[in-house]
Enzyme design. Structure first.
Site, PDB file in Angstrom:
ATOM      1  N   ASP A  17       0.848  -1.192   0.000  1.00 41.87           N
ATOM      2  CA  ASP A  17       0.000   0.000   0.000  1.00 41.87           C
ATOM      3  C   ASP A  17       0.885   1.245   0.000  1.00 41.87           C
ATOM      4  O   ASP A  17       1.581   1.522   0.975  1.00 41.87           O
ATOM      5  CB  ASP A  17      -0.904  -0.009   1.236  1.00 41.87           C
ATOM      6  CG  ASP A  17      -2.007   1.037   1.157  1.00 41.87           C
ATOM      7  OD1 ASP A  17      -1.814   2.051   0.455  1.00 41.87           O
ATOM      8  OD2 ASP A  17      -3.051   0.848   1.796  1.00 41.87           O
ATOM      9  N   HIS A  67      -3.337  -0.630  -1.945  1.00 43.52           N
ATOM     10  CA  HIS A  67      -4.510   0.040  -1.387  1.00 43.52           C
ATOM     11  C   HIS A  67      -5.810  -0.489  -1.976  1.00 43.52           C
ATOM     12  O   HIS A  67      -6.890  -0.183  -1.485  1.00 43.52           O
ATOM     13  CB  HIS A  67      -4.388   1.546  -1.628  1.00 43.52           C
ATOM     14  CG  HIS A  67      -5.189   2.377  -0.680  1.00 43.52           C
ATOM     15  ND1 HIS A  67      -4.973   2.390   0.673  1.00 43.52           N
ATOM     16  CD2 HIS A  67      -6.237   3.227  -0.892  1.00 43.52           C
ATOM     17  CE1 HIS A  67      -5.830   3.212   1.254  1.00 43.52           C
ATOM     18  NE2 HIS A  67      -6.606   3.734   0.329  1.00 43.52           N
TER      19      HIS A  67
END
Length: 656
Positions: free
Chosen positions: A589, A624
Site C-alpha cells: 500500500d 490500497h
C-alpha cells in the site's frame, strides 16, 4: 518485545505503547506473521467461507464497461468480465470492429501487474499508459502503437498518478515525481528522446504536495496546467504554445479556496467551479483573454450539485447529484431519464455531438450508453448481470446529532426476514461522493438475507463544498455523528439490531470504522476496517500522509492537534466491550502505511473486555486496492462477509 513511546505534546502526555510496530523490523515481521497465521486459522474455520468465496467470485465475473475516450476515429475504453483477473484496454474502430489493445492479465504470471492510467494521442495512433506491480501504484510510463499493438522504445520511471497531455502523435506533456511520492513536476517528452533530457516545464520550487496536471486544447495551441492543492483548492495556469516569446505560464485562477475543473474545447476553455457557488457552476473562458472579467456563465448554480459536463459543438449535457443520486440535464432544463436510482457520468469529444453516459447502480453493472436525442442507447455493456428482480434499493434519511439530514441507501431482498444481519458502509471525506454502484460485496450479502446500507456522510461532496467542509478539519466529528445516526436509523426502523449490525469501510472509511467502534462500541456487533488510518497524530509522517494535511489538519499545530487527539482511534481507545474486529491491510500500500492497522489491532486486542476476536490480516502482493486481481478480491470480500455473518447473529443462510 519492542519499545513503545511516551511524549508530551502541547501539554498532553501521549502514550504510544505500540510505536515499535511502525518499524519494518524482524521483530515486527515476526509479530505480523503470527497475526496472519491466527487470522487465517480463524477464517478457515468459518462455515460460510467456501460458499461465499464461490458466490463472490461468480458476481465478480459480471465485470464492467467504462465510457469511451474518442481519439481520431477510434474509441478507447476499459472492460472486464468473465473469468478475467484484470481489465483490458479495448479499441473500437470507426466501423465497429473491436480488439484488445492492452490486457493487464498478461503483464505478470500472477496477474498482479496493473494498468494504472492511459491516454490516447489526438489521432488515436498511440497510447501512453502506466504499469505498476503488486498494487503499489508506482507506475512506469510506456507508449503503445495502436496499429501494431507493440510498445515503443519509451520507458519513463517515477510516473505514479501520472497525467499525460499529447501535443501531437509523437510528443506530450507528462508528470514525473522526484525521489518518492512528493515533488511532482511537469515535463515535455518527444518520442525517441531520452527522458533524462526532457525539459522541465513547471513545478520546480513549488510545495512538495502540489500536483500539476496538464491539459492541451484540441487545436494543440494552448496548455492548461491544473495544480491540485488538497481537496478544496486548486489553481489554473495557461500558456500559448505557439508564441515562442511566452514561455511562462500565466495564472488564470489562483489564490482562492475553490476548485476549478477545466474542459478544453476549440471555441473556449470551459471551467466548472465552486468559486462563489458551493454546488458548482460552469463558465466559458475565452482562450485569448482568460481574465476573470471575461468569464461567461453558461450553467448557473442550482439546488442540485453539478458533478460533470459534456460539451459538444451543439449541446451541453450536465450530470448533477440530487440527494446523492444522479440526474442528467441538458442545457435549457430538460431532464434525461436514467434507468433507476444510480450514478451517472458524462463525457464527449470536442469534434462531434456524441455524448456518452456511464451508469451504474447497486444492481446495474457499470456500462456505457450513447445519448441519442434525449434517450440512452447501449454502447458497451457486460454480457450478463445477476437477476436483481427481488432486490429493493431505497433511499432513507437519518437525523444527525446537530439536526443535519443524512441520506443512506438501503439494499435488501424484498421479502427478507427482519431484523436481519446488516452492514453499514461509510467513507465521509476528501470531497469523495459515495453514490450507488454495483457491488459484489453488497449483492452477496443481500442474497443471504442481509441488509446492506451505504451512508452518505459529511466530508463527501454529495451536497457540494459546504457538505465537504462540514466533515473535514475541526468538523471531522460530524462524520462520525452522521454514521451513528445512520446506525440508529437502521435499528429504529426494525431493519436490524445492534447485535446484528457491522461497521465497514476502507482507507478514510477505515478510519471511520476505527473511530466508530471506539466511540460507540455498543452500536456494533462487528467491525471490518480495510487499509485504515488509526494513528492521527503521526499519519502525516508515512507514505502519502502529507498530502492529507489540508483534509485532516497538522498534528504539529496545537489547534489541529487537539482536534485530532480527541478522535484519533488509537489514542481514544480505552478498555471496553468492543465488537469483533477484522483489520485488513497490505504490504504494498503506497497510500496508507500498514502500521496503522498493526497498531490498532494491537491496541484493541489489549483493551477489549468482550472476548470477541481482534484479527489482523496483512496481505502480500497487494496495495490500497487498485489493480488487485479478482481472485484476491474474492478472497478478501468472502473473508469479510464470512466474518461479519459469524458475528451478527445470523439465522439459517439462504440463497447463496
Amino acid at each position: 518485545m519492542g519499545k513503545g513511546s511516551r511524549e508530551e505534546k502541547f501539554g498532553v502526555v501521549v502514550e504510544d505503547p505500540w510505536r515499535w510496530l511502525e518499524e519494518e523490523s524482524a521483530e515486527t515481521r515476526a509479530w505480523q506473521d503470527a497475526q496472519n497465521r491466527a487470522t487465517d486459522d480463524y477464517l478457515a474455520r468459518l462455515p460460510d467461507l467456501p460458499a461465499l468465496r464461490a458466490r463472490v467470485a461468480a458476481l465478480l465475473e459480471t465485470g464492467f464497461c467504462e465510457t469511451p475516450f474518442i481519439a481520431g476515429k477510434r474509441a478507447f475504453y476499459m472492460r472486464r468480465e468473465g473469468a478475467a483477473q484484470q481489465p483490458k484496454l479495448m479499441v473500437r474502430e470507426s466501423d465497429g470492429r473491436e480488439r484488445v489493445l492492452l490486457d493487464a492479465e498478461t503483464l505478470s504470471p500472477d496477474a498482479t501487474d496493473a494498468i494504472d492510467w492511459w491516454y490516447p494521442s489526438p489521432g488515436g495512433t498511440r497510447v501512453a499508459w502506466g504499469k505498476s506491480s503488486e498494487g503499489s501504484e508506482q507506475s512506469v510510463l510506456f507508449v503503445r502503437d495502436v496499429e501494431t499493438g507493440l510498445d515503443l522504445e519509451c520507458r519513463i520511471e517515477e510516473t505514479q498518478h501520472c497525467v499525460v497531455a499529447w501535443t501531437s502523435e509523437s510528443s506530450f506533456f507528462y508528470t514525473r515525481h522526484h525521489g518518492g511520492p512528493y515533488d511532482a513536476r511537469l515535463y515535455f517528452h518527444e518520442i525517441g528522446r531520452d527522458s533524462k533530457d526532457d525539459p522541465l516545464i513547471f513545478g520546480e520550487g513549488r510545495d512538495k504536495t502540489d500536483l500539476p496536471q496538464p491539459i492541451v486544447s484540441p487545436c494543440g495551441r494552448w496548455l492548461v496546467v491544473v495544480v491540485q492543492q488538497g481537496w478544496s483548492k486548486n489553481e489554473l495556469y495557461l500558456r500559448d504554445l505557439r508564441d515562442p516569446h511566452r514561455r511562462a505560464l500565466a495564472p488564470i485562477a489562483t489564490g482562492e479556496e475553490a476548485l476549478f475543473e477545466p474542459i478544453a474545447r476549440r471555441d473556449a476553455l470551459y471551467v466548472m467551479t465552486n468559486s462563489g457557488a458551493p454546488r458548482y457552476r460552469l463558465f466559458a473562458v475565452p482562450w485569448e483573454s482568460p481574465s476573470r472579467a471575461s468569464w461567461r456563465e453558461i450553467l448557473p448554480e442550482t439546488s442540485d450539485v453539478l458533478t460533470g459536463v459534456a460539451v459538444t459543438k451543439n449541446r451541453i449535457v450536465a450530470s448533477y447529484l440530487r440527494d446523492a443520486s444522479s440526474v442528467l440535464v441538458e442545457k435549457g432544463g430538460r431532464e434525461i431519464a436514467l434507468p433507476s436510482i444510480g450514478s451517472a457520468s458524462v463525457s464527449s469529444s470536442p469534434d462531434d455531438d456524441d455524448v456518452y453516459v456511464g451508469f451504474t447502480s447497486f444492481v446495474v453493472p457499470l456500462g456505457a450508453w450513447k445519448l441519442r436525442g434525449d434517450a440512452l442507447e447501449p454502447w458497451a455493456r457486460v454480457a450478463r448481470a445477476p437477476d436483481a428482480s427481488q432486490i429493493s434499493v431505497e433511499r432513507r434519511f437519518a437525523e444527525s446529532r446537530d439536526g443535519t439530514r443524512v441520506p443512506l441507501f438501503v439494499v435488501r431482498k424484498r421479502e427478507s426476514e427482519l431484523p436481519a444481519p446488516a452492514i453499514l458502509y461509510g467513507y465521509g471525506g476528501f470531497n469523495v461522493n459515495q453514490t450507488p454502484a454495483f457491488s459484489s460485496r453488497a449483492l452477496a450479502f443481500v442474497e443471504r438475507g442481509g441488509v446492506f446500507a451505504s451512508a452518505v456522510l459529511r466530508g463527501g461532496g454529495e451536497y457540494g463544498e459546504a457538505w465537504h467542509r462540514a466533515g473535514m478539519l475541526e468538523n471531522k466529528q460530524n462524520v462520525f455523528d452522521d454514521y451513528f445516526a445512520c446506525a440508529e436509523e437502521l435499528v429504529a426502523s426494525g431493519l436490524t439490531t445492534t447485535s446484528r449490525l457491522a461497521a465497514l469501510g476502507g482507507s478514510n472509511g477505515g478510519l471511520l470504522v476505527n473511530a466508530a467502534v471506539v466511540q460507540r462500541p455498543e452500536l456494533f456487533a462487528a467491525g471490518v476496517s480495510l487499509v485504515p488510518l488509526a494513528d492521527m497524530l503521526r499519519y502525516h509522517l508515512f507514505r502519502l500522509g502529507a498530502f492529507w494535511l489540508p483534509e485532516y489538519g497538522s498534528p504539529d499545530e496545537e489547534a489541529a492537534f487537539r482536534v485530532l487527539y480527541n478522535y484519533s482511534p488509537l489514542h481514544r481507545a480505552k478498555p471496553a466491550v468492543y465488537p469483533a474486529m477484522l483489520l485488513w491491510t497490505a504490504e504494498s500500500d503506497s497510500r496508507v502505511d500498514p502500521m496503522h492497522a498493526r497498531k490498532m489491532a494491537a491496541t484493541l486486542a489489549a483493551l477489549t473486555t468482550s472476548g470477541n476476536p481482534v484479527l489482523l490480516r496483512v496481505e502480500t502482493k497487494a496495495g490500497h486496492g487498485m489493480g488487485k486481481p479478482t481472485a484476491k478480491v474474492a478472497d478478501q470480500v468472502a473473508a469479510e462477509l464470512a466474518f461479519i455473518l459469524a458475528h451478527t447473529g445470523k439465522k439459517a443462510a439462504a440463497g447463496a
